[in-house]
Design an enzyme around this catalytic site. Structure first.
Site, PDB file in Angstrom:
ATOM      1  N   CYS A  54       0.817  -1.212   0.000  1.00  0.00           N
ATOM      2  CA  CYS A  54       0.000   0.000   0.000  1.00  0.00           C
ATOM      3  C   CYS A  54       0.850   1.261   0.000  1.00  0.00           C
ATOM      4  O   CYS A  54       0.343   2.345  -0.299  1.00  0.00           O
ATOM      5  CB  CYS A  54      -0.946   0.007   1.189  1.00  0.00           C
ATOM      6  SG  CYS A  54      -0.139   0.144   2.798  1.00  0.00           S
ATOM      7  N   VAL A 228      12.120  14.464  -1.553  1.00  0.00           N
ATOM      8  CA  VAL A 228      12.945  13.351  -2.011  1.00  0.00           C
ATOM      9  C   VAL A 228      12.510  12.106  -1.250  1.00  0.00           C
ATOM     10  O   VAL A 228      12.530  12.085  -0.020  1.00  0.00           O
ATOM     11  CB  VAL A 228      14.439  13.629  -1.780  1.00  0.00           C
ATOM     12  CG1 VAL A 228      15.268  12.432  -2.219  1.00  0.00           C
ATOM     13  CG2 VAL A 228      14.861  14.878  -2.543  1.00  0.00           C
ATOM     14  N   THR A 233       7.624   5.776   3.423  1.00  0.00           N
ATOM     15  CA  THR A 233       6.911   5.402   4.645  1.00  0.00           C
ATOM     16  C   THR A 233       6.410   6.598   5.432  1.00  0.00           C
ATOM     17  O   THR A 233       5.629   6.421   6.375  1.00  0.00           O
ATOM     18  CB  THR A 233       7.826   4.550   5.554  1.00  0.00           C
ATOM     19  OG1 THR A 233       9.034   5.273   5.822  1.00  0.00           O
ATOM     20  CG2 THR A 233       8.167   3.236   4.869  1.00  0.00           C
ATOM     21  N   ILE A 235       5.924  10.006   3.503  1.00  0.00           N
ATOM     22  CA  ILE A 235       5.138  10.681   2.466  1.00  0.00           C
ATOM     23  C   ILE A 235       3.934   9.823   2.079  1.00  0.00           C
ATOM     24  O   ILE A 235       2.827  10.336   1.887  1.00  0.00           O
ATOM     25  CB  ILE A 235       6.010  10.966   1.228  1.00  0.00           C
ATOM     26  CG1 ILE A 235       7.171  11.890   1.591  1.00  0.00           C
ATOM     27  CG2 ILE A 235       5.178  11.552   0.100  1.00  0.00           C
ATOM     28  CD1 ILE A 235       6.750  13.283   1.972  1.00  0.00           C
ATOM     29  N   SER A1040     -22.565 -15.956  19.281  1.00  0.00           N
ATOM     30  CA  SER A1040     -22.056 -17.323  19.439  1.00  0.00           C
ATOM     31  C   SER A1040     -23.076 -18.412  19.127  1.00  0.00           C
ATOM     32  O   SER A1040     -22.810 -19.581  19.390  1.00  0.00           O
ATOM     33  CB  SER A1040     -21.522 -17.547  20.869  1.00  0.00           C
ATOM     34  OG  SER A1040     -20.538 -16.617  21.210  1.00  0.00           O
ATOM     35  N   GLU A1236     -17.950 -15.698  21.895  1.00  0.00           N
ATOM     36  CA  GLU A1236     -17.954 -14.493  22.723  1.00  0.00           C
ATOM     37  C   GLU A1236     -17.316 -14.647  24.108  1.00  0.00           C
ATOM     38  O   GLU A1236     -16.602 -13.747  24.562  1.00  0.00           O
ATOM     39  CB  GLU A1236     -19.394 -14.001  22.896  1.00  0.00           C
ATOM     40  CG  GLU A1236     -20.007 -13.452  21.637  1.00  0.00           C
ATOM     41  CD  GLU A1236     -21.331 -12.765  21.925  1.00  0.00           C
ATOM     42  OE1 GLU A1236     -21.474 -11.593  21.560  1.00  0.00           O
ATOM     43  OE2 GLU A1236     -22.212 -13.393  22.525  1.00  0.00           O
TER      44      GLU A1236
END
Length: 1304
Positions: A54, A228, A233, A235, A1040, A1236
Site C-alpha cells: 500500500c 525526495v 513510509t 510521504i 455465538s 464471545e
C-alpha cells in the site's frame, strides 16, 4: 500515464491479483505484504525483502520483481510449504491477514531456509491478526526451525485426552531449489549502468528518478520544494491516509550510497534502509570490542522495536532523520551519539551538520536548505569511559510510535566517576527534538552518585516544559517518563562503573519479546464412533488452503463490473448542529464525478425505526455526531470520489447542548428509554446488617472492532423488474436486504444479498453495514450502474463506532470474612447519538452482573447515555465483558479491604449447590464452572506461582509481578436456523445455510455435521455462499449461536433426506452412496412421468428446514425474572504479568484457560476461538484506547494511532484446555457456542496488573486500594505506581487547562 500510483491498486485493478489485501493504507497492518526482489549491483547479488504494497508506488519498482501470494503456490497447482503449514496448523480463521503472513514467512525462508524462532518473531512483527491470537500461526511456521518439538506434541496424560491439534505427517518439504528465480532480463538490466533519469507522469502527479548524484542535485536546484522519497513510509501515509498532495516527487532507487567503516566510526549512506542499519550495527557489535560499540548497542535496542520488518525494509535512515518527527526514535539516540550529517547542494557543495536539537526547526522541518540533500550520517564509535543508553515507551512494545523516547550518553574522566560531558535528548516532549542543555551543563564535573541523581531529576523537572494542553495529551505521564528514563540511565551507568557488581538492577532489563507457545488438551471421541465420522475431531478450516493462497474471495476481490462506479461518504464535521446548506457544486464539477446523493435522492424512506427509535440514512435537518453521513459522492474511480467528497461544502449552525462523556450525560440526565433494573432479595435491608460497606466505581473504555477487512459492498442493478444484487460484507444479510428495500421502496424479493465470507466482523457488521448498503444501492439505482463502496480504515472507524464505554458505580455490603451479602450496582453505557443495539447490550450486562457468585441481595440498574458521538453497536461479548468486569472489580476490592487473597474471596462467594438460581431466577448447575475453576488453578500451578511471585517482588524494587484468576458464567442464546441441502445424482452434496462465515468456522462445522448424518466424506460436500435468495429471513451470525442454529438445521435437513433415502438403501444394501442417489433420482423421474405422487417415492434432492431448539427463553423485566438463556458456557482463567514500575510497560507472562464447550464439534476451531477472543480481550483491557477531541472528533483512526494486540502482546506460555466430560443437552451434539465468552477472560491480565501495582505501592507505604480504569495502559500503570518521579509531575486542577482529549 498513471491513474493510480500504488502497487496494491495496480495489482488489484490491472492484473487482478487479489491475494494481496488492502487493510489500512498506511503500512500499519501487514495485510498487503509482498516480496520485492532487486539486483544489488554493488554486491552482485539478488536481494529479497518484504514491503507494504500500500506504500510502494508502482513506478518505483522499475527493475524489480514482485512476488505476491499467488506466485508461490495455489490449490490448482501446488501449495508452497508455508501455505500448507499455516493452514494445517489452524493459523487461518477469517483469512484476510493470511496472505500477508504467508509472504512474510516466505521471504524469510528465501533469505534463511533454516530460521530461528527469533527470526520468525522478527519477520512477523509487522503483521497484525485480529482473529487467531497468533499462536497457531507460530505453530505452523516454527516447523521450519531446526528445533525439536517443533509443534504441539506432548506426552499423553490419559487415553481420553488428546494434546495434538494438528499433524505434520506427509507435509511438503521446503525445497529452496524450487523457488522462483529472479527474472534473467532484470538481472541483465541491473548489471547495466543506467543511461538516464526516469520520469513517470500521472494525471495529478509526476515522479522523477535521477540517474546519479549530480542529476539529483540538479533536480533539487530546479525543484527545491519537491520531496525526495526512497521508502515512502512518511510521504506515503500522508498522501494515502491524510490526502496530502505532492504534484512532483523525486524518487531515489538508482543511487547507491555505501556503508563505510572509517577510523572514527561508521558512515551510513542516507538511503540505507533501517534494516541495513540494523544489520550493520549487529555486525559491528559482533566483530568489535564491546567498549567501542556501546552506542551501536543502544541503537540496536531501539531498532529492534522500531516499526515492523516491512517498514524497516523500506524506510531509510535519512528519511527517518529528516522527517523531523519527535516520535521517531532514532534522532534522540543519534543526537546523543554526536552524529554528523553530510549534506550537499549543487551551488554550495558539501557541508557537515551536527545532528542536534538545532537541526530541527519545527515539526516536520529541518535546517537544511531547500536545494540540499542528505548524503550520509557518520555514527562515531564509543570512547573509553563513555556509556550510552536508549529508551522508548509506546502504547505497544513493538510496531508503534513512541510516546516518549530518549538518547543519553555520559563520558567520564578516565578512571573516575566524574562527568566530563553529558548528552540527554528527548523525543515526544515537544514539537521537535529536545536537548536538556542546562541540566547537562550543570551536571558536568559532578560525581555520579545519589546527589547528582537528585539534582538531575530536579533540573529535568524544571527544564522539560510541557503545557498541560500539549498535543498528544498524557502530559503527567510524559513528564514522569523523562525522569524515569534518566533514573534507568543512572542505574545502568552505575552498574557499569561498579564493574557489574550486583545492584538493584531489575529496572535495567527491558522486556524480551517472545513468540507464544502452548499446551492444549481436549477430549477424544468415543471408540465407538466411526473412523469416518469427523465430528469431534480437530479438522482444518474448510477454506484454509484457499485463504493461504489468496484464492479466497472477499467482496472487494470481486472483479470490477462493467461500468462500475465508486461511492464515498460525506460526513458531518460538527457534533450537534443544524444543517443550513449542502453545496456539492464544486465536487460535481470535478473530473469523473457522476452524481451527489443526499436525503432528497432516497426513493423510499430516508428515516426508519430501529428498536422503536428513529434512524436516518442521510442527515436531513440536523446532525448529532461527527461522522454522521450527510451525503455521498459517486464517481468513476475511488480516488476521484474521495477527492470530490472533500469538496462538498456543508454550512452548519451549531446547537446546544453538546456533550460526549458518560459523566456529562449523567449531569444532563440524558438517557435512552427504557431503563432496566434487576433485583433479588432486599438490598437496602441487607446493608443494615453487614460488617462493612464499600462504595466505588470502575470505568471501562470502548473498543474498535478493527476487523482486517473494512466495511463495504458492491450493488449491481439487474435492469429487469427493478432487481438488485448486493455482494456485501454483512453478518445479517436479511436485515441488510430489509433496510435496502425500505430505502428504495421496493419489495425484498427483488433484492438478493450474497455473502461469501467476511474478513473479520466481531459484531460490527450486523447493523451499520445495512445503512452503507442502502446508500450504495441508492447510488446504483439512481445511476443505473454498479456501484462499489469500500470504506477507508479511518472512515470505517469514524462512521461505524465500536464497543460501548461503561461506567460501573457500586455499593457493596460484606462481612469481614469476605462474604458479600449485598450489592447495588448502576451501569452507565455511552450509547452515542442513537439507540442502535445499546438497550440489548445493557440488558446483557445486567444479566451477567452476578457472574459465578451467589450474592443473596443484588440490585442492578442499567442506563444507556445519549451523547453526541456516533452510536455504539454490537461487539463480541455484547455487554457481557463489561457486566462481568464490574462484578470482578467488586470482588477484587472487597478482597483488598478484607486483607484476603482475591482468589479466596472469589471462592467464598461462588455458587456451589447442584441447583442454583441466578439473580434473574434462572435455574442452572454450577458444577462445570467449579470444575473449570479447580482444574485451572491446578494446571496453572497457582499456589506455587503465587509464592514465587511474592519472592520476586521482594527481590525487585522496580519490577513487580501479579497473578489473577477468575471464573466465568456466560449466557448462551439461540435463534432459528435455516439450511438448504441438495443431493445430486453423482453423489455430491450442496449445503446452503443462513449463517455467515467470518473465520469462526461455521462452514467447517456444518460440513462435519452433514458428513456424519449422510455418511459421506467432507470432500463430497460443498458449502454455498450465504444468499437471501437461497435461505430467506435468516438470523444474524452473532452472539455465538451461529453453529447452534445452523448446525441443528443442517442436521435436521440431512436426517430428513436420509429418511427419504432409507427405502432405497434397504432395498439395495450393497450399493454405493452414488448408486443410491442415482436410483432415487430415477425413481422420482419415473414418478413424474407416470403421475405418481412424489411422496410415494421420496424427494431427496432438496429440503429447507427451520428449527428452534432448546428451552423456552424469556425475560420479565418488570418482575426481574425469567430464563434469559438456553444454557451457560463456563470457564476459568489464570494469568501472570510483570510490570516495569518506572515506565508502566508490562509483559504478559503466562495464561492458562480451562473452558467448558460441552462436547466440542471441532477442538481446533474452538481452541482457536478461545485464543483469539482472549487476545482481543487483552486489547480491550490493556492496550486499545480510543481518543476523542474536545469537539467530539475521533482521533484514533488507524493502526498508527490505535493499537490492537500484536505478536509481542501474547503470553509466551498460552495454555488452553477444554473441559472433559462436559455436556449440553440444548445444542447440536451437546456442544456450546464459544465465540464471545473468552473475551472477558482477559480481565485476568487487568487484575494481575492491579496486583503488581499494589505490590509496588505497598513497598512505598501506599494503600492497596487505588483507582485503575480499563484499559490498563502503560500510562495508567505508571501513574498508579506512585513514587518520587510521579510526584514531580502533579496533575493540574480541572478547569485550569484545556485537555487534548476527553475520556468518553
Amino acid at each position: 500515464m498513471l491513474s493510480q500510483n500504488h502497487l496494491h491498486v495496480s495489482l488489484l485493478y490491472i492484473v487482478l491479483l487479489t491475494g494481496t489485501k488492502y487493510g489500512c493504507g498506511g503500512g500499519g497492518c501487514g495485510a498487503c505484504t509482498v516480496m520485492v526482489s532487486k539486483y544489488d549491483q554493488l554486491n552482485n547479488r539478488v536481494l529479497h525483502y518484504t514491503v507494504n504494497a500500500c506504500l510502494q508506488p508502482i513506478c518505483t519498482l522499475h527493475g524489480a520483481a514482485v512476488v505476491t501470494v499467488e506466485g508461490i503456490g495455489s490449490t490448482k497447482t501446488k501449495l508452497h510449504p508455508v501455505q500448507e503449514r499455516i493452514a494445517k496448523a489452524h493459523g487461518s480463521q477469517c483469512g484476510f491477514c493470511t496472505p500477508g503472513m504467508v509472504m512474510s514467512m516466505y521471504t524469510l525462508l528465501r533469505n534463511k531456509p533454516h530460521p530461528t524462532m527469533e527470526d520468525i518473531r522478527e519477520a512477523l512483527g509487522g503483521n497484525l491478526c485480529r482473529c487467531t491470537g497468533y499462536r497457531p500461526i507460530i505453530d505452523g511456521f516454527k516447523t521450519f526451525c531446526d528445533v525439536s518439538n517443533a509443534f504441539n506434541l506432548f506426552p499423553q496424560a490419559s487415553c481420553l485426552i488428546q494434546k495434538e491439534l494438528f499433524h505434520m505427517d506427509n507435509v511438503l518439504p521446503l525445497d529452496p531449489s524450487q523457488d522462483l528465480i529472479f527474472p534473467p532480463e532484470l538481472m541483465i538490466m541491473g548489471k547495466k549502468r543506467a543511461c538516464g533519469s526516469l520520469c513517470f507522469q500521472g494525471d495529478r502527479l509526476k515522479l522523477i528518478s535521477p540517474v546519479d548524484l549530480t542529476n539529483l542535485l540538479e533536480l533539487k536546484t530546479e525543484y527545491p520544494e519537491a520531496p525526495v522519497v526512497v521508502g515512502n513510509t512518511t510521504i506515503g501515509p500522508n498522501m494515502q491516509v491524510k490526502g496530502v498532495h505532492h504534484p512532483l516527487t523525486i524518487y531515489l532507487f538508482v543511487i547507491y550510497l555505501l556503508c563505510v567503516h572509517v577510523h572514527a566510526g561508521v558512515s551510513m549512506g542516507a538511503v540505507c534502509t533501517l534494516s541495513s542499519l540494523k544489520e550493520e550495527m549487529e555486525r559491528a557489535v559482533r566483530e568489535m570490542e564491546a567498549e567501542r560499540t556501546r552506542g551501536y548497542q543502544a541503537l540496536l535496542q531501539t531498532l529492534q522495536c522500531l516499526a515492523g520488518k516491512q517498514i524497516r525494509n523500506m524506510a531509510t535512515i535519512g528519511g527517518n532523520i529528516l522527517s523531523a518527527n519527535p516520535k521517531y526514535d532514532l534522532n534522540s539516540v543519534l543526537a546523543a551519539l554526536d552524529c554528523t550529517l553530510q549534506v550537499m547542494s549543487k551551488e554550495n557543495g558539501t557541508r557537515a551538520i551536527t545532528l542536534n536539537e538545532e537541526l530541527f526547526t519545527g515539526f516536520g522541518k529541518t535546517a537544511l536548505r531547500p536545494d540540499e540533500v542528505l548524503l550520509s550520517i557518520d555514527i562515531p564509535y564509543s570512547k573509553p569511559w563513555e556509556f550510552v543508553s536508549a529508551f522508548r515507551q509506546a502504547q505497544r512494545r513493538e510496531f508503534a510510535f513512541s510516546i516518549v523516547n530518549a538518547g543519553m550518553k555520559v563520558l567520564f574522566r578516565e578512571g573516575t566517576n566524574i562527568v566530563e560531558s553529558l548528552n540527554i535528548y528527548y523525543g515526544g516532549v515537544g514539537p521537535t527534538l529536545v536537548k536538556v542543555g542546562r541540566t547537562c551543563q550543570k551536571l558536568v564535573g559532578r560525581s555520579w552518585g545519589e546527589d547528582l541523581l537528585a539534582d538531575a531529576c530536579r533540573l529535568l523537572e524544571e527544564e522539560v516544559e510541557l503545557s498541560d494542553s500539549a498535543h498528544g495529551g498524557k502530559v503527567e505521564y510524559r513528564k514522569t517518563l523523562t525522569t524515569s528514563f534518566f533514573f534507568k540511565f543512572y542505574m545502568q551507568v552505575l552498574q557499569e562503573l561498579r564493574e557489574r557488581v550486583h545492584i538493584q538492577d531489575s529496572a535495567l532489563k527491558p522486556f524480551k519479546n517472545e513468540v507464544p507457545q502452548g499446551h492444549h488438551s481436549f477430549q477424544l471421541v468415543s471408540n465407538a464412533q466411526s473412523s469416518q465420522d469427523p465430528v469431534g475431531h480437530p479438522m482444518m478450516h474448510q477454506a484454509a488452503f484457499h485463504q493461504a493462497t489468496g484464492e479466497a474471495q472477499y467482496y472487494d476481490d470481486i472483479p470490477a463490473v462493467q461500468g462500475e462506479l465508486f461511492v464515498f461518504m460525506v460526513t458531518s464535521t460538527r457534533a450537534h448542529a443544524k444543517i443550513i446548506n449542502i453545496d456539492p457544486s464544486e465536487a460535481l464539477g470535478m473530473t469523473g464525478v457522476v452524481t451527489f446523493l443526499s436525503a432528497g435522492d432516497v426513493p423510499g424512506q430516508n428515516r426508519r425505526m430501529l428498536f422503536n427509535n428513529p434512524e436516518e440514512l442521510f442527515a436531513e435537518e440536523e446532525v448529532s455526531c461527527v461522522g454522521q453521513i450527510i451525503g455521498a459522492v459517486v464517481a468513476e474511480s475511488r480516488e476521484q470520489a474521495r477527492r470530490a467528497a472533500q469538496m462538498v461544502k456543508v454550512t452548519y449552525q451549531d446547537l446546544l447542548p453538546v456533550f460526549f462523556t458518560i459523566e456529562e450525560a449523567i449531569q444532563h440526565q440524558s438517557f435512552f428509554d427504557p431503563k432496566r433494573k434487576l433485583e433479588r432479595g432486599d438490598v437496602d435491608k441487607a446493608f443494615e446488617t453487614v460488617d462493612q460497606i464499600l462504595e466505588d466505581e470502575i470505568y471501562l473504555g470502548g473498543q474498535e472492532h478493527f476487523y482486517m477487512e473494512t466495511q463495504g459492498l458492491i450493488a449491481v442493478p439487474k435492469g429487469e423488474n427493478g432487481e438488485l444484487e448486493l455482494f456485501v460484507a454483512s453478518q445479517h444479510s436479511a436485515y441488510t436486504q430489509e433496510v435496502v428495500g425500505i430505502t428504495l421502496g421496493i419489495d425484498s424479493n427483488k433484492i438478493t444479498c450474497h455473502v461469501r465470507r467476511l474478513g473479520g466482523a466481531f459484531g460490527g457488521k450486523v447493523m451499520k453495514i445495512a445503512s452503507l448498503s442502502a446508500i450504495t444501492a441508492t447510488a446504483a439505482v439512481k445511476t443505473g450502474r454498479p456501484v462499489r463502496c469500500v470504506l477507508e480504515r479511518g472512515d470505517d472507524m469514524l462512521i461505524t463506532s465500536g464497543r460501548h464505554p461503561f461506567l460501573g458505580k457500586y455499593k457493596v455490603g460484606y462481612n469481614n470474612d469476605g462474604t458479600i451479602m449485598a450489592a447495588d450496582i448502576t451501569y452507565y453505557s455511552n450509547g452515542g447519538c442513537t439507540l442502535n443495539e445499546s438497550l440489548a447490550i445493557m440488558e446483557k450486562a445486567l444479566l451477567h452482573m452476578d457472574n459465578g457468585y451467589k450474592i443473596p441481595n443484588l440490585r442492578g440498574r442499567g442506563l444507556v447515555c445519549k451523547t453526541y458521538l456516533p452510536s455504539y453497536t454490537a461487539f463480541r461479548g455484547f455487554g457481557g465483558p463489561q457486566g462481568l468486569m464490574v462484578m470482578e472489580s467488586v470482588l477484587h476490592e472487597v478482597a483488598v479491604k478484607c486483607g484476603l487473597p482475591p482468589q479466596k474471596v472469589r471462592e467464598i462467594n461462588m455458587y456451589r449447590e447442584e441447583e442454583c438460581y441466578t439473580h434473574h431466577k434462572q435455574l442452572f448447575s454450577p458444577r462445570d464452572m467449579l470444575r473449570c475453576w479447580d482444574e485451572c488453578l491446578d494446571k496453572a500451578g497457582y499456589h506455587d506461582r503465587l509464592q514465587a511471585i511474592q519472592q520476586f517482588n521482594t527481590s525487585n524494587r522496580w519490577k513487580k509481578r501479579g497473578i489473577s484468576a477468575v471464573p466465568m458464567k456466560f449466557g448462551g442464546v439461540c435463534s432459528d436456523g435455516a439450511a438448504l441441502v441438495n443431493i445430486y445424482k453423482d453423489g455430491s452434496v450442496l449445503v446452503a445455510h443462513g449463517g455467515t462465515e467470518m473465520g469462526q468456522g461455521i462452514n467447517t462445522k456444518a460440513l462435519q455435521i452433514a458428513s456424519r448424518i449422510l455418511k459421506v466424506p467432507m470432500s463430497s460436500i460443498h458449502i454455498k455462499e450465504t444468499c437471501t435468495g437461497n435461505v430467506p429471513n435468516a438470523a444474524p451470525s452473532a452472539a455465538s449461536f451461529g453453529t447452534d442454529a445452523v448446525g441443528m438445521a443442517v442436521k435436521d435437513a440431512c436426517e430428513k433426506l436420509m429418511r427419504r433415502l432409507k427405502p432405497f438403501m434397504e432395498n439395495h444394501p450393497k450399493y454405493t452412496w452414488q448408486q443410491w442417489t442415482v436410483i432415487t433420482a430415477m425413481a422420482r423421474f419415473t414418478a413424474l412421468i407416470l403421475g405418481t405422487s412424489r411422496s410415494q417415492v421420496g424427494y431427496p434432492n432438496a429440503v429447507t428446514v427451520w428449527v428452534s431448539r432448546g428451552p423456552h427463553t424469556d425475560m420479565d423485566w418488570e418482575n426481574s425474572e425469567g430464563p434469559a438463556y438456553y444454557y451457560f458456557t463456563f470457564g476459568a482463567c489464570c494469568s501472570e504479568v510483570e510490570i516495569d514500575c518506572l515506565t508502566g510497560d508490562h509483559k504478559n507472562l503466562r495464561t492458562d484457560i480451562v473452558m467448558d464447550v460441552g462436547r466440542s464439534l471441532n477442538p481446533a476451531l474452538d481452541i482457536g476461538q478461545i485464543e483469539g477472543g482472549f487476545v482481543q480481550g487483552i486489547g480491550l483491557y490493556t492496550i486499545e484506547e480510543l481518543q476523542f477531541s474536545l469537539e467530539g472528533v475521533l482521533m484514533t483512526r488507524g493502526p498508527s494511532q490505535y493499537k490492537i494486540p500484536a505478536l509481542c502482546d501474547v503470553p509466551p506460555q498460552f495454555n488452553v484446555h477444554l473441559l472433559a466430560n462436559a455436556q449440553n443437552p440444548h445444542a447440536i451434539y451437546r456442544s456450546k457456542g464459544i465465540g464471545e465468552p473468552p473475551v472477558f477472560l482477559a480481565s485476568t491480565i487487568f487484575f494481575a496488573i492491579k496486583e503488581a501495582v499494589a505490590a509496588a505501592r505497598r513497598e512505598r507505604g501506599l494503600g492497596d486500594s487505588f483507582p485503575l480504569s480499563s484499559p490498563a495502559t502503560a500510562e495508567r500503570i505508571r501513574m498508579a505506581c506512585e513514587d518520587q518521579f510521579t510526584e514531580m509531575a502533579p496533575s493540574p486542577k480541572k478547569g485550569t487547562f484545556k485537555p487534548w482529549s476527553i475520556n468518553i
